[in-house]
Write an enzyme that holds these catalytic residues in place. Structure first.
Site, PDB file in Angstrom:
ATOM      1  N   ASP A   1       0.827  -1.774  -0.343  1.00 59.49           N
ATOM      2  CA  ASP A   1      -0.401   0.084   0.514  1.00 59.49           C
ATOM      3  C   ASP A   1       1.081   0.859   0.049  1.00 59.49           C
ATOM      4  O   ASP A   1       1.957   1.488   1.157  1.00 59.49           O
ATOM      5  CB  ASP A   1      -1.187  -0.261   1.352  1.00 59.49           C
ATOM      6  CG  ASP A   1      -1.987   0.452   1.327  1.00 59.49           C
ATOM      7  OD1 ASP A   1      -2.945   1.413   0.677  1.00 59.49           O
ATOM      8  OD2 ASP A   1      -2.064   2.294   2.365  1.00 59.49           O
TER       9      ASP A   1
ATOM     10  N   GLU B   1       1.638  -0.432  -4.263  1.00 58.02           N
ATOM     11  CA  GLU B   1       1.419   0.613  -5.599  1.00 58.02           C
ATOM     12  C   GLU B   1       1.589   2.060  -5.254  1.00 58.02           C
ATOM     13  O   GLU B   1       2.090   2.419  -4.278  1.00 58.02           O
ATOM     14  CB  GLU B   1      -0.031   0.909  -3.784  1.00 58.02           C
ATOM     15  CG  GLU B   1      -1.688   1.842  -4.987  1.00 58.02           C
ATOM     16  CD  GLU B   1      -2.082   2.331  -3.831  1.00 58.02           C
ATOM     17  OE1 GLU B   1      -2.844   3.036  -4.190  1.00 58.02           O
ATOM     18  OE2 GLU B   1      -1.533   2.726  -2.693  1.00 58.02           O
TER      19      GLU B   1
HETATM   20  C1  NOJ Z   1      -4.192   2.935  -0.962  1.00 55.53           C
HETATM   21  C2  NOJ Z   1      -5.470   1.365  -0.897  1.00 55.53           C
HETATM   22  O1  NOJ Z   1      -6.304   1.032  -1.563  1.00 55.53           O
HETATM   23  C3  NOJ Z   1      -6.914   2.765  -0.773  1.00 55.53           C
HETATM   24  O2  NOJ Z   1      -7.833   2.112  -0.742  1.00 55.53           O
HETATM   25  C4  NOJ Z   1      -6.240   3.997   0.604  1.00 55.53           C
HETATM   26  O3  NOJ Z   1      -7.560   4.346   1.287  1.00 55.53           O
HETATM   27  C5  NOJ Z   1      -5.398   4.024   1.233  1.00 55.53           C
HETATM   28  N1  NOJ Z   1      -3.590   3.469   0.294  1.00 55.53           N
HETATM   29  C6  NOJ Z   1      -4.370   4.804   2.731  1.00 55.53           C
HETATM   30  O4  NOJ Z   1      -4.175   3.538   3.350  1.00 55.53           O
END
Ligand code: NOJ
Length: 521
Positions: free
Chosen positions: A192, A246
């Site tokens: 993440d 991500e």
């Molecule tokens: C990316 C995640 O996909 C999202 O759902 C989340 O709110 C944020 N990161 C914060 O962790």
């Protein structure tokens, strides 16, 4: 070839997949009961959104205990069973790791609050006497003041304090967490907010016109050292385990740095997801993806939707087909969006590399825009005072069967309301229909799994008319997508393998894709 280089990976958004316990929220019991569905769909792996102990202020992306399962979802024993049953179904399991921030209920943050200003416990986070000018990604400032007067940094919700990755405890703790889950048999991690862990020294202001290539809170060069060390750790385990990052870094060269052979295996391709449904734009993003991944030797990934963005059936049915931040609820032509969604599915599954499906893509689910304000749960809605609708509309529970909500999601209610119109989109209804979205995905994934040309590899563009994407994959496979307004001739072929919509008098209609065999099989 390593499995992850060409895998079809299905994103399970656990709270909305299937509810075994009857509390209206999806869970591990529901997922375990539906594993045969995923096997039959033909995907290679599952990516599970966070399942850890959490107050659920951001649907589990606010973790209070990284080594246990939230009771809402089940138990650690059930997680172990899920991993082993998924493996029995030949499905790999990728779990979500959230290293940028913890929950404010995490023992470390509680200790930091209790320790007070100047305490060593505060050094694991970013506490300051005064805030800087950074905004939270979810709206409002990225700083919250605690009763003793200090402020702490949170790039997301105030319930998600950012960790200080300069602190040795933080580094050691996450390596230990990775080991904890690797020892339990997971095949990989989705990281993440992977590019934001490290912040610039002194947390300087962004200022009026921040330099996009030198942001103090994103894509700092020092972050790569963390992934080099994680990669060593992962590689010390048997089997082929992987990372997918991500990474919302728009510069392709900077993005590619994360994919160096001693860092992450793969990363999500968000420029592709954000592209409007326009041939030139898609072609440009496919070219730049291939150009940036090539030198690193990393396989691209192709993704149309996830739990953070407007579902693509809705995006592609709007006048502006690009990515939207959900500041408005402009209606969509869902028939058009669905038609394009079918073509887009064949496009993504034919491109070289891995492909991610978000649960419900295979059912053609659309964004639910009319969730009543009082039922919306995304912190984005609250933090922007409703100016942004938030992400609940793409998180509505899956319709499995039956004529009325909850459509077999579970025995009772659902945590977000399902549209009654989804009776036509249930898994059961689509399984009976050879022309359904589900049937298209199943066939495409079967061909993709059998066809030596698909998955990892290279592609070559074919000459094509304006607003047409056509390319070949060796040996002997071609994909053509008609984004123009007129029907077109199919390129030379010996057999039509799959169509996203019927041919009209032998021609490929607008917003339709074909998979073709060229030459002898
Ligand atoms: C990316 C995640 O996909 C999202 O759902 C989340 O709110 C944020 N990161 C914060 O962790």
């Amino acid at each position: 070839m390593s499995w992850w280089r060409g895998a079809a990976i299905y994103q399970v958004y656990l709270r909305s997949f299937a509810d075994g316990s009857g509390d209206g929220v999806g869970d591990l019991a529901g997922l375990r009961a539906r594993l045969p569905y995923l096997r039959e769909l033909g995907v290679d792996a599952l990516w599970l959104s966070p399942w850890y102990v959490s107050p659920m202020a951001d649907a589990g992306y606010d973790v209070a205990d990284y080594r246990d399962i939230d009771p809402l979802f089940g138990t650690l024993a059930e997680a172990d069973a899920l991993i082993s049953e998924a493996h029995d179904h030949r499905l790999r399991v990728i779990v979500d790791i959230v290293p940028n921030h913890t929950s404010d209920r995490h023992p470390w943050f509680r200790a930091a609050l209790a320790g007070g200003p100047g305490s060593p416990e505060r050094e694991r986070y970013h506490f300051r006497d005064a805030p800087n000018d950074w905004p939270s990604r979810f709206g409002g400032p990225a700083w919250t003041r605690v009763p003793d007067g200090e402020w702490y940094l949170h790039l997301f919700d105030s319930s998600q304090p950012d960790l200080n990755w300069e602190h040795p405890d933080v580094r050691a703790e996450f390596e230990s967490i990775l080991r904890f889950w690797l020892d339990r048999g997971v095949d990989g991690f989705r990281i993440d907010v992977a590019d934001r862990l490290v912040k610039a020294d002194g947390l300087p202001d962004l200022g009026p016109g921040p330099d996009p290539m030198d942001l103090p809170h994103a894509d700092r060069p020092e972050v790569h050292e963390i992934y080099r060390s994680w990669r060593k750790l992962l590689d010390s385990y048997p089997g082929e385990r992987m990372f997918v990052g991500e990474i919302w870094v728009s510069d392709p060269a900077r993005f590619a740095l994360y994919l160096r052979p001693d860092e992450l295996h793969t990363a999500f391709n968000f420029p592709f997801l954000r592209s409007p449904w326009e041939a030139d734009r898609l072609r440009a993003v496919i070219d730049s993806t291939l150009a940036s991944h090539g030198p690193a030797g990393a396989p691209p990934t192709w993704v149309l939707s996830n739990h953070d963005v407007t579902r693509h059936v809705t995006r592609y049915g709007r006048s502006d087909t690009g990515y939207t931040q959900r500041t408005r609820d402009e209606p969509a032509d869902l028939a058009l969006g669905t038609r394009r969604g079918r073509a887009a599915a064949l496009l993504t599954m034919a491109l070289p590399g891995g492909v991610y499906l978000y649960q419900g893509d295979e059912l053609g689910l659309w964004e639910v825009l009319d969730i009543p304000a009082e039922l919306r749960q995304d912190p984005v809605t609250r933090r922007t005072n409703g100016a942004e609708l938030g992400r609940d509309g793409c998180r509505v529970p899956i319709p499995w069967e039956g004529a009325d909500p909850p459509f077999g999601f579970g025995p009772g209610r659902t945590w977000l309301p399902q549209p009654p119109e989804w009776r036509a989109l249930t898994v059961a209804a689509q399984e009976r229909d050879p022309d359904s979205m589900l049937s298209l995905y199943r066939t495409a994934l079967r061909i993709r799994g059998d066809e030596p040309a698909l998955g990892d590899g290279t592609m070559t563009w074919l000459p094509a008319g304006p607003d047409v994407l056509a390319f070949t994959r060796d040996p002997g496979f071609a994909c053509v997508v008609n984004l123009s307004r007129a029907p077109i001739e199919l390129p030379p072929h010996t057999r039509v393998l799959l169509l996203s919509g019927d041919l009209a008098h032998g021609l490929l209609p607008p917003d339709t894709a074909a998979w073709l065999q060229q030459g002898e099989p």
